[in-house]
Design a protein around this motif. Structure first.
Motif, PDB file in Angstrom:
ATOM      1  N   GLU A  22       0.898  -1.172   0.034  1.00 33.31           N
ATOM      2  CA  GLU A  22       0.086  -0.001   0.085  1.00 33.31           C
ATOM      3  C   GLU A  22       0.833   1.252   0.055  1.00 33.31           C
ATOM      4  O   GLU A  22       0.506   2.181  -0.680  1.00 33.31           O
ATOM      5  N   ILE A  23       1.790   1.309   0.685  1.00 33.08           N
ATOM      6  CA  ILE A  23       2.863   2.324   0.688  1.00 33.08           C
ATOM      7  C   ILE A  23       3.494   2.604  -0.543  1.00 33.08           C
ATOM      8  O   ILE A  23       3.500   3.622  -0.962  1.00 33.08           O
ATOM      9  N   LYS A  24       3.913   1.640  -1.279  1.00 38.23           N
ATOM     10  CA  LYS A  24       4.365   1.631  -2.410  1.00 38.23           C
ATOM     11  C   LYS A  24       3.574   2.010  -3.551  1.00 38.23           C
ATOM     12  O   LYS A  24       3.819   3.126  -4.341  1.00 38.23           O
ATOM     13  N   TYR A  73      -5.644   5.371   6.338  1.00 34.21           N
ATOM     14  CA  TYR A  73      -6.399   4.764   7.102  1.00 34.21           C
ATOM     15  C   TYR A  73      -6.751   5.791   8.309  1.00 34.21           C
ATOM     16  O   TYR A  73      -6.745   5.444   9.291  1.00 34.21           O
ATOM     17  N   GLY A  74      -7.296   6.958   7.841  1.00 33.48           N
ATOM     18  CA  GLY A  74      -7.513   7.952   8.890  1.00 33.48           C
ATOM     19  C   GLY A  74      -6.600   8.503   9.678  1.00 33.48           C
ATOM     20  O   GLY A  74      -6.746   9.439  10.509  1.00 33.48           O
ATOM     21  N   ARG A  75      -5.047   8.409   9.240  1.00 43.13           N
ATOM     22  CA  ARG A  75      -4.163   8.945  10.419  1.00 43.13           C
ATOM     23  C   ARG A  75      -3.325  10.064   9.104  1.00 43.13           C
ATOM     24  O   ARG A  75      -3.319   9.585   7.949  1.00 43.13           O
ATOM     25  N   HIS A  76      -3.204  11.210   9.607  1.00 43.76           N
ATOM     26  CA  HIS A  76      -2.518  12.073   8.986  1.00 43.76           C
ATOM     27  C   HIS A  76      -0.928  11.563   8.988  1.00 43.76           C
ATOM     28  O   HIS A  76      -0.173  11.309   9.917  1.00 43.76           O
ATOM     29  N   LEU A  77      -0.584  11.658   7.861  1.00 43.70           N
ATOM     30  CA  LEU A  77       0.919  11.121   7.498  1.00 43.70           C
ATOM     31  C   LEU A  77       1.656  12.371   7.704  1.00 43.70           C
ATOM     32  O   LEU A  77       1.414  13.502   7.201  1.00 43.70           O
ATOM     33  N   VAL A  78       2.908  12.138   8.390  1.00 41.24           N
ATOM     34  CA  VAL A  78       3.956  13.211   8.718  1.00 41.24           C
ATOM     35  C   VAL A  78       5.100  12.932   7.842  1.00 41.24           C
ATOM     36  O   VAL A  78       5.540  11.703   8.059  1.00 41.24           O
TER      37      VAL A  78
END
Length: 107
Positions: A22-24, A73-78
């Motif tokens: 998923e990250i890729k 997934y509902g989380r803000h990516l830093v």
């Protein structure tokens, strides 16, 4: 520190459900990816962050800019620039800290 030559970013605050595939998919839209590293804990789950190394600085810069306000997934990516842990200055600095901590530099 200048970021003009950096090709590696770190994505923090990753949901534990997120996997390497998923990250890729998320980052490959911005350029060609050399590698994705997802550090793991002893129990096999990842630690909530990933290192992504792009082929060029321009690709890394595009991903950095585009992903700054992204949620997964509902989380803000830093998104941050990853330090190049293999450059000579960093290795020397780390070695001098280790020496100082061990007391070897005191005599």
């Amino acid at each position: 520190k200048a970021t003009e030559k950096l090709t590696k970013i770190v994505i923090r605050n990753l949901a534990f459900e997120a996997n390497k595939k998923e990250i890729k998919q998320l980052v490959s839209a911005y350029g060609q990816v050399n590698s994705i590293r997802l550090p793991k804990k002893f129990d096999g789950t990842h630690r909530g962050f990933a290192f992504i190394d792009f082929v060029t600085h321009q690709e890394a810069k595009a991903a950095f800019a585009a992903l700054t306000n992204t949620h997964l997934y509902g989380r803000h990516l830093v998104i941050e620039w990853a330090e190049d842990s293999n450059n000579l200055e960093t290795i020397r600095e780390r070695a001098s800290h280790e020496l100082a901590r061990s007391g070897a530099a005191e005599f």
